[in-house]
Design a protein around this motif. Structure first.
Motif, PDB file in Angstrom:
ATOM      1  N   GLN A  92      -5.478  -7.848  19.396  1.00 46.68           N
ATOM      2  CA  GLN A  92      -4.727  -8.845  19.837  1.00 46.68           C
ATOM      3  C   GLN A  92      -5.355  -9.612  20.888  1.00 46.68           C
ATOM      4  O   GLN A  92      -5.642  -9.215  21.953  1.00 46.68           O
ATOM      5  CB  GLN A  92      -3.305  -8.171  20.417  1.00 46.68           C
ATOM      6  CG  GLN A  92      -2.661  -7.934  18.994  1.00 46.68           C
ATOM      7  CD  GLN A  92      -1.383  -6.729  19.274  1.00 46.68           C
ATOM      8  OE1 GLN A  92      -1.295  -6.376  20.519  1.00 46.68           O
ATOM      9  NE2 GLN A  92      -0.445  -6.582  18.371  1.00 46.68           N
TER      10      GLN A  92
ATOM     11  N   GLY B  95      -3.845 -15.037  18.700  1.00 43.81           N
ATOM     12  CA  GLY B  95      -3.834 -14.285  17.347  1.00 43.81           C
ATOM     13  C   GLY B  95      -4.740 -13.226  17.418  1.00 43.81           C
ATOM     14  O   GLY B  95      -5.139 -12.983  18.336  1.00 43.81           O
TER      15      GLY B  95
ATOM     16  N   GLN C 291       1.886 -13.040  14.134  1.00 45.93           N
ATOM     17  CA  GLN C 291       0.468 -13.359  14.466  1.00 45.93           C
ATOM     18  C   GLN C 291      -0.356 -13.622  13.135  1.00 45.93           C
ATOM     19  O   GLN C 291      -0.040 -13.523  12.005  1.00 45.93           O
ATOM     20  CB  GLN C 291      -0.034 -11.988  14.827  1.00 45.93           C
ATOM     21  CG  GLN C 291       0.785 -11.135  15.895  1.00 45.93           C
ATOM     22  CD  GLN C 291       0.401  -9.726  16.364  1.00 45.93           C
ATOM     23  OE1 GLN C 291      -0.554  -9.651  16.995  1.00 45.93           O
ATOM     24  NE2 GLN C 291       0.744  -8.780  15.538  1.00 45.93           N
TER      25      GLN C 291
END
Ligand SMILES: [Zn+2]
Length: 270
Positions: free
Chosen positions: A25, A29, A54
């Motif tokens: 992570q 994004g 995401q």
């Protein structure tokens, strides 16, 4: 199904050869390392990511073998990086007539029928002097070496203590040497292991390309086991490696035939 292995680092393990795709992570994004194998697994990963808001902003392939350069349209159009040598090697394989059929020979039919050839192997080579993945997230150091495949790179996610090893340091696969392309595959492999050993002090979690995730103790044990295996190959002798023969895990008996082929290849080439 994604499983967290460290803060902000998750893996998806494929049905095929316990292949591990890794999600890191970042701020805007995720970085996706070795995206996955079956089309439906990658589609599922894409769904999981989008449901949690995401997107994939960058990707990296650890090396130019088919099972590390697959992709699915649902994952989007983020840049897909590899080392310069990795990109050159896959570009080579994808040239000339009949390249698709040549590569398909390696791929089990149930995987091939879900494959998206239009996005296969589209790797952007990072300039040779690059030491970190260019992306907006935790620092990811590239550890490039020539063991197993040209332009292979392990990735060290420094702040999270995670080493993504690519096709090395597996609990189920023996070291697979690049016996056909490398001038000195054994020395290349030992050099690769030395580089990983040099990084070991910063590692709490080891994620191999295939097999089980391990901790720092497993990292050191697998480095020792792989080095012993490779050194035994140099002597062209029996290895006593637990991954070869009756002690192999269920479903991994075929690794013994890889071992036999390696021995043959080394005898022929050297
Ligand atoms: Zn490989």
């Amino acid at each position: 199904m994604l499983r967290q292995v460290a803060e902000g680092v998750l893996i998806h393990q494929s049905e095929f050869c316990q292949s591990n795709a890794v999600v890191v992570q970042g701020r805007a994004g995720v970085l996706l390392i070795d995206a996955g194998i079956y089309g439906n697994e990658m589609a599922c990963l894409a769904n999981d990511l989008s449901e949690s808001g995401q997107t994939v902003v960058a990707s990296f392939s650890t090396h130019p073998h088919w099972d590390h350069v697959l992709w699915h349209d649902g994952l989007g159009a983020a840049p897909r990086y590899g080392t310069a040598r990795c990109a050159a090697a896959i570009r080579d394989e994808m040239s000339g007539t009949g390249w698709q059929a040549r590569i398909a020979e390696w791929i089990p039919p149930d995987i091939a029928e879900q494959m998206s050839w239009n996005v296969f192997g589209l790797i952007t080579g990072l300039p040779a002097e690059t030491t970190e993945i260019p992306w907006d997230g935790p620092r990811v150091r590239m550890i490039e070496h020539q063991a197993h495949a040209p332009g292979h790179a392990a990735l060290l996610i420094e702040d999270r203590g995670v080493l993504v090893a690519g096709d090395m340091l597996s609990d189920v696969l023996i070291p697979m040497l690049d016996v056909h392309d490398a001038a000195d595959p054994i020395e290349d492999y030992l050099a690769g292991l030395r580089l990983l050993e040099g990084a070991a002090g910063d590692v709490d979690v080891l994620v191999p390309g295939h097999g089980s995730v391990g901790g720092a103790d497993q990292l050191r044990a697998r480095i020792d086991l792989d080095r012993a295996y490779v050194q035994a190959l140099r002597g062209a002798g029996a290895t006593g490696d637990p991954r070869v023969g009756p002690s192999a895990k269920d479903g991994w008996e075929w690794v013994a035939s890889v071992h036999a082929r390696q021995l043959q290849g080394l005898t022929r080439d050297n």
